[in-house]
Each structure stands twice: as structure tokens, then as C-alpha cells.
Design a protein around this motif. Structure first.
Motif, PDB file in Angstrom:
ATOM      1  N   UNK A   1      10.949   3.993   2.440  1.00  0.00           N
ATOM      2  CA  UNK A   1       9.889   4.797   1.832  1.00  0.00           C
ATOM      3  C   UNK A   1      10.224   6.275   1.881  1.00  0.00           C
ATOM      4  N   UNK A   2      10.624   6.764   3.050  1.00  0.00           N
ATOM      5  CA  UNK A   2      10.907   8.200   3.164  1.00  0.00           C
ATOM      6  C   UNK A   2      12.103   8.571   2.286  1.00  0.00           C
TER       7      UNK A   2
ATOM      8  N   UNK B   1       0.811  -1.206   0.000  1.00  0.00           N
ATOM      9  CA  UNK B   1       0.000   0.000   0.000  1.00  0.00           C
ATOM     10  C   UNK B   1       0.854   1.270   0.000  1.00  0.00           C
ATOM     11  N   UNK B   2       2.107   1.129   0.389  1.00  0.00           N
ATOM     12  CA  UNK B   2       3.002   2.291   0.351  1.00  0.00           C
ATOM     13  C   UNK B   2       3.179   2.826  -1.066  1.00  0.00           C
ATOM     14  N   UNK B   3       3.011   1.962  -2.054  1.00  0.00           N
ATOM     15  CA  UNK B   3       3.143   2.415  -3.437  1.00  0.00           C
ATOM     16  C   UNK B   3       2.082   3.438  -3.810  1.00  0.00           C
ATOM     17  N   UNK B   4       0.906   3.339  -3.192  1.00  0.00           N
ATOM     18  CA  UNK B   4      -0.126   4.357  -3.427  1.00  0.00           C
ATOM     19  C   UNK B   4       0.345   5.721  -2.925  1.00  0.00           C
ATOM     20  N   UNK B   5       0.947   5.713  -1.743  1.00  0.00           N
ATOM     21  CA  UNK B   5       1.468   6.970  -1.210  1.00  0.00           C
ATOM     22  C   UNK B   5       2.608   7.496  -2.084  1.00  0.00           C
ATOM     23  N   UNK B   6       3.447   6.589  -2.597  1.00  0.00           N
ATOM     24  CA  UNK B   6       4.538   7.003  -3.472  1.00  0.00           C
ATOM     25  C   UNK B   6       3.996   7.640  -4.752  1.00  0.00           C
ATOM     26  N   UNK B   7       2.938   7.067  -5.299  1.00  0.00           N
ATOM     27  CA  UNK B   7       2.324   7.640  -6.502  1.00  0.00           C
ATOM     28  C   UNK B   7       1.789   9.043  -6.211  1.00  0.00           C
ATOM     29  N   UNK B   8       1.215   9.227  -5.041  1.00  0.00           N
ATOM     30  CA  UNK B   8       0.728  10.550  -4.652  1.00  0.00           C
ATOM     31  C   UNK B   8       1.856  11.558  -4.545  1.00  0.00           C
ATOM     32  N   UNK B   9       2.990  11.133  -4.022  1.00  0.00           N
ATOM     33  CA  UNK B   9       4.134  12.035  -3.894  1.00  0.00           C
ATOM     34  C   UNK B   9       4.668  12.415  -5.274  1.00  0.00           C
TER      35      UNK B   9
ATOM     36  N   UNK C   1       2.825  11.572   4.415  1.00  0.00           N
ATOM     37  CA  UNK C   1       2.526  10.187   4.049  1.00  0.00           C
ATOM     38  C   UNK C   1       3.205   9.210   5.005  1.00  0.00           C
ATOM     39  N   UNK C   2       4.459   9.489   5.316  1.00  0.00           N
ATOM     40  CA  UNK C   2       5.200   8.658   6.268  1.00  0.00           C
ATOM     41  C   UNK C   2       4.476   8.608   7.611  1.00  0.00           C
ATOM     42  N   UNK C   3       4.061   9.765   8.102  1.00  0.00           N
ATOM     43  CA  UNK C   3       3.396   9.839   9.396  1.00  0.00           C
ATOM     44  C   UNK C   3       2.033   9.155   9.373  1.00  0.00           C
ATOM     45  N   UNK C   4       1.247   9.410   8.334  1.00  0.00           N
ATOM     46  CA  UNK C   4      -0.083   8.807   8.227  1.00  0.00           C
ATOM     47  C   UNK C   4       0.024   7.292   8.127  1.00  0.00           C
ATOM     48  N   UNK C   5       0.953   6.811   7.294  1.00  0.00           N
ATOM     49  CA  UNK C   5       1.094   5.367   7.145  1.00  0.00           C
ATOM     50  C   UNK C   5       1.533   4.730   8.458  1.00  0.00           C
ATOM     51  N   UNK C   6       2.475   5.349   9.140  1.00  0.00           N
ATOM     52  CA  UNK C   6       2.937   4.817  10.423  1.00  0.00           C
ATOM     53  C   UNK C   6       1.815   4.838  11.458  1.00  0.00           C
ATOM     54  N   UNK C   7       1.025   5.873  11.492  1.00  0.00           N
ATOM     55  CA  UNK C   7      -0.015   6.024  12.504  1.00  0.00           C
ATOM     56  C   UNK C   7      -1.190   5.079  12.265  1.00  0.00           C
ATOM     57  N   UNK C   8      -1.625   4.958  11.004  1.00  0.00           N
ATOM     58  CA  UNK C   8      -2.850   4.210  10.721  1.00  0.00           C
ATOM     59  C   UNK C   8      -2.636   2.779  10.228  1.00  0.00           C
ATOM     60  N   UNK C   9      -1.492   2.478   9.620  1.00  0.00           N
ATOM     61  CA  UNK C   9      -1.361   1.206   8.914  1.00  0.00           C
ATOM     62  C   UNK C   9      -0.259   0.289   9.425  1.00  0.00           C
ATOM     63  N   UNK C  10       0.470   0.665  10.465  1.00  0.00           N
ATOM     64  CA  UNK C  10       1.463  -0.229  11.058  1.00  0.00           C
ATOM     65  C   UNK C  10       1.122  -0.470  12.517  1.00  0.00           C
ATOM     66  N   UNK C  11       1.496  -1.670  12.997  1.00  0.00           N
ATOM     67  CA  UNK C  11       1.233  -2.010  14.402  1.00  0.00           C
ATOM     68  C   UNK C  11       2.295  -1.379  15.275  1.00  0.00           C
TER      69      UNK C  11
END
Length: 133
Positions: free
Chosen positions: A96-97, A40-48, A67-77
Motif C-alpha cells: 500500500x505505501x 478498505x485500503x482502496x478507499x485510502x488509495x482513492x483519497x491519496x 493513511x498507512x498509520x491510520x489503517x495500521x492503528x485502527x484496522x489491523x490486529x
């Protein structure tokens, strides 16, 4: 459609970056049951890349950090924290960053080079018309 010109406020680029990351976050939430979270990180990469191509470098870096913060907050344990408990998540987010900053910088430079080329072509065309007269 979303081309940000020099006359447009720089804030527009940051708003576009924010809205793009929010939109990608919603899409990512919908796709979470079907795809692994690292894919799913590829979606964020496409947005960037989209933000970099349409705005300046500042909004691209902002989109990358957001994107880094949102992905870490919502999509990682553990969810809804900024903690990273798994080593592979840390490596994934670090890559990713790094890649998003490099890609954002390259896309931003490409946009500027295209704008310079268009401006040079326009000058040559005007000069050609002047010489023809």
C-alpha cells in the motif's frame, strides 16, 4: 472545487490531506462489517489520488504516510497499536505505501503537466489574438 493553486498556502494542501484521511477513516469504519480490511485500503488509495490531483507532492506523501498509520492503528490486529502481527498485513501495508507513493507522484506530475499545457494554450491564444489585430 478544491483546486489548490500556487498562490494558496501549502498548509491548505496538508489540511485537505488530513481532512480527507479523517473522512475516509470514518467511511472505512462504517464499511468494516461488510468488506474485508484489505479491500478498505482502496478507499485510502482513492483519497491519496484525490489529494495528489488537487495539491502538491508533499501533501500527497503526507496523506500516504497518514493513511498507512491510520489503517495500521485502527484496522489491523492488534487494534490501537502500530504493531503488525500477521505477515500478510505487513505485506499488504508495505504494498500500500509503495503503490500510494508511486500513484501520488504520478498524479501530482499529471496535475503539473495539465497546468503547464493550459498555460501554453493561453499564451498561444493571446499570441493569436495579437496577430489578428
Amino acid at each position: 472545487m478544491f483546486n489548490i493553486t500556487k498562490t494558496t498556502s501549502l498548509l491548505t494542501g496538508y489540511w485537505l490531506a488530513t481532512l480527507t484521511v479523517i473522512g475516509i477513516s470514518l467511511i472505512t469504519e462504517l464499511l468494516t462489517p461488510w468488506l474485508p480490511h484489505t479491500s478498505l485500503l482502496l478507499l485510502f488509495m482513492a483519497g491519496i489520488v484525490f489529494i495528489s490531483a488537487k495539491t502538491a507532492l508533499g501533501p500527497a506523501i503526507f496523506a500516504s504516510a497518514l493513511s498507512f498509520t491510520v489503517f495500521n492503528f485502527f484496522f489491523t490486529e492488534p487494534f490501537f497499536t502500530l504493531d503488525i502481527t500477521h505477515r500478510h498485513d505487513f505485506a499488504t501495508l508495505l504494498l500500500f505505501i509503495s503503490v500510494s507513493l508511486i500513484t501520488g507522484n504520478l498524479a501530482s506530475k499529471m496535475r503539473l503537466a495539465i497546468a503547464d499545457s493550459k498555460q501554453a494554450l493561453d499564451r498561444q491564444h493571446r499570441f493569436f489574438l495579437l496577430v489578428r489585430k
